[in-house]
Design a protein around this motif. Sequence first.
Motif, PDB file in Angstrom:
ATOM      1  N   THR A   1      11.922 -20.956  39.007  1.00  0.00           N
ATOM      2  CA  THR A   1      11.576 -22.015  38.053  1.00  0.00           C
ATOM      3  C   THR A   1      12.675 -22.216  37.023  1.00  0.00           C
ATOM      4  O   THR A   1      13.517 -21.347  36.810  1.00  0.00           O
ATOM      5  CB  THR A   1      10.269 -21.665  37.302  1.00  0.00           C
TER       6      THR A   1
ATOM      7  N   VAL B   1       9.039 -24.983  40.632  1.00  0.00           N
ATOM      8  CA  VAL B   1       8.258 -25.623  39.560  1.00  0.00           C
ATOM      9  C   VAL B   1       9.131 -25.726  38.314  1.00  0.00           C
ATOM     10  O   VAL B   1       9.947 -24.846  38.045  1.00  0.00           O
ATOM     11  CB  VAL B   1       7.010 -24.775  39.167  1.00  0.00           C
TER      12      VAL B   1
ATOM     13  N   LEU C   1       8.926 -25.527  34.329  1.00  0.00           N
ATOM     14  CA  LEU C   1       8.026 -24.990  33.299  1.00  0.00           C
ATOM     15  C   LEU C   1       8.527 -25.435  31.923  1.00  0.00           C
ATOM     16  O   LEU C   1       9.325 -24.741  31.296  1.00  0.00           O
ATOM     17  CB  LEU C   1       8.014 -23.458  33.341  1.00  0.00           C
TER      18      LEU C   1
ATOM     19  N   PHE D   1       0.797 -27.267  28.394  1.00  0.00           N
ATOM     20  CA  PHE D   1       1.871 -26.879  29.318  1.00  0.00           C
ATOM     21  C   PHE D   1       1.554 -25.657  30.180  1.00  0.00           C
ATOM     22  O   PHE D   1       2.268 -25.381  31.134  1.00  0.00           O
ATOM     23  CB  PHE D   1       3.164 -26.602  28.525  1.00  0.00           C
TER      24      PHE D   1
ATOM     25  N   LYS E   1      -0.556 -25.177  32.338  1.00  0.00           N
ATOM     26  CA  LYS E   1      -0.922 -25.532  33.731  1.00  0.00           C
ATOM     27  C   LYS E   1       0.273 -25.395  34.677  1.00  0.00           C
ATOM     28  O   LYS E   1       0.097 -25.079  35.860  1.00  0.00           O
ATOM     29  CB  LYS E   1      -1.492 -26.956  33.790  1.00  0.00           C
ATOM     30  N   TYR E   2       1.483 -25.613  34.155  1.00  0.00           N
ATOM     31  CA  TYR E   2       2.666 -25.487  35.017  1.00  0.00           C
ATOM     32  C   TYR E   2       2.885 -24.024  35.410  1.00  0.00           C
ATOM     33  O   TYR E   2       3.329 -23.727  36.517  1.00  0.00           O
ATOM     34  CB  TYR E   2       3.905 -26.050  34.312  1.00  0.00           C
ATOM     35  N   TYR E   3       2.584 -23.125  34.473  1.00  0.00           N
ATOM     36  CA  TYR E   3       2.674 -21.687  34.775  1.00  0.00           C
ATOM     37  C   TYR E   3       1.634 -21.290  35.811  1.00  0.00           C
ATOM     38  O   TYR E   3       1.911 -20.485  36.697  1.00  0.00           O
ATOM     39  CB  TYR E   3       2.504 -20.861  33.490  1.00  0.00           C
TER      40      TYR E   3
ATOM     41  N   GLU F   1       0.521 -23.073  38.135  1.00  0.00           N
ATOM     42  CA  GLU F   1       1.040 -23.536  39.436  1.00  0.00           C
ATOM     43  C   GLU F   1       2.080 -22.545  39.984  1.00  0.00           C
ATOM     44  O   GLU F   1       2.079 -22.201  41.169  1.00  0.00           O
ATOM     45  CB  GLU F   1       1.679 -24.923  39.247  1.00  0.00           C
TER      46      GLU F   1
END
Length: 553
Positions: free
Chosen positions: A237, A257, A259, A532, A534-536, A538
């Motif tokens: 990431t 992803v 982040l 934010f 939610k990106y973690y 994922e």
Amino acid sequence: MTEGKLFPDYIFESSWEVCNKVGGIYTVLSTRAKTLQTKMRDHIIFIGPDCWGKQRSPYFQEDASLFTDWKVQAKKEGMVLKIGRWSVPGNPIAILVDFSQYYSQKNELYTQLWEDFQVDSLHAYGDYDEASMFSYGAAKVVESFYHFYLGSKYKVVYHGNEWMTGLGLLYIHKYLPEVATLFTTHATSIGRSIAGNNKPLYDYLFAYNGDQMAGELNMQSKHSIEKQTAHYVDCFTTVSDITAKECKELLDKPVDVVLPNGFENDFVPRGEEFTRKRKIARKRAFAIANALLGQDFDDNTLIVSTSGRYEFRNKGVDVYIEAMNRLLRDDRLQRPVLAFIEVPGWVGEPRKDLQERLASGKHFDTPLEVPQITHWLHNMSHDQVLGMLKYLNMQNRKEDRVKLIFLPCYLTGDDGIVNLSYYDVVLGNDLCIYPSYYEPWGYTPLEAIAFHVPCITTDLSGFGLWVNKELGHAGEIEDGVKVIHRTDYNYSEVADNIKDTVAAYSSFSREAVKKSRENAERLSRKALWSHFIKYYEEAYDIALEKAEHRKAK
């Protein structure tokens, strides 16, 4: 947590900046800690370097009651650890590693690293050894803890930040495959180096070969560990779309992803406390300026600043000075400007003459010698900021409507001149200016707008691109953030754009200023960790999927 996604039972997260306030990564981790701690209560464990030895760390509190039985085991395995809590909101568990003992194994570790992952440590210099030994120590902590308390029934993630954690991530990949690995590069070492060496990064990004550039810029070892880690971890990431492009081109590995860096705004004072602290910050700035320059400043003065790491070109310190120089001759400037450069240099000591003037409480009408700097430096004649001020003949003369002062120290509240923390200083500003050339994310502008201070940044920063995306157009100062278009070659245009924006802001009505400040703060709320995280989630899911697949084999 999103339905149907895997989520870890335990997260170990390591970084050189755990309980070690060096730069922006400290803020990323320490503010995110509260969100994860709320979600996972003591199942998020941070691992950092023990940089303090026998001294007491202001960021860490030892706690003898934690993991007492494992501590005995860790000691038997030769580990020297401090176990306690990080003194940040959420008070997460932190383990600090004394890694000095591992230097004796350095050559064997590097040989193994080459044989297993083709990491070239031959050209190592500077902080490479130190970072690698810490990283190895952190991995040994995870391995020991996992075998002692956890085992394969738990879903475990090991998350490393920056190339400094690469050796440990590769160690876990090899010796503890049941643990999911996650690697975040906050800036590629080779990208930062290309930019810092005055080479055009963006127009030629497609043509650069990362390995070749690493050889040319003497960055082989750092680049090698970063690249191989990116290729071998379960989830790779970075922090912004702009750095994701860099990773793809220079590390030959697209990220899984992005982040983005959120933050918590609980450190921002509210209501009367905000007003009181803002008044104190402005009063202090005016007192320092009077003692240094021998002139009086009132509240009509526009206070502007830039801050961050001392990367003269990458952080846009050069273009900031150029813009202030041009502003001197701009007839549209309606208010006097007091401009600060809050960038830690090779600081010697606070100026005694300035300290004496400040302590006297008097007002002065004559300047001190060298009225551009608050602390003496070890390298006065070779300092880039002072060199540029001299070249442009910016001497803070009485008639100059723009005065520029260099504050070359960390603002921790005890520097001897300002004696306020950075956050207490920043809220006294009218504008903050961060015209970065190389900036994977950009915490300083995000912090500024959280304090209701509108700012100027560029679309070469991850934060600037995020602002444009959120607004649906290029940010203007009325929106709270002015996002200037910046390329490899439009330095002069950027300087003019900054100058024009400050001049325009100086003529804003009280109502227009209030609106801009409100818009800035409103925009900052969209970057809270609650949005934010939610990106973690994922990224954890991607990493755990791969680890679960390995376990099932």
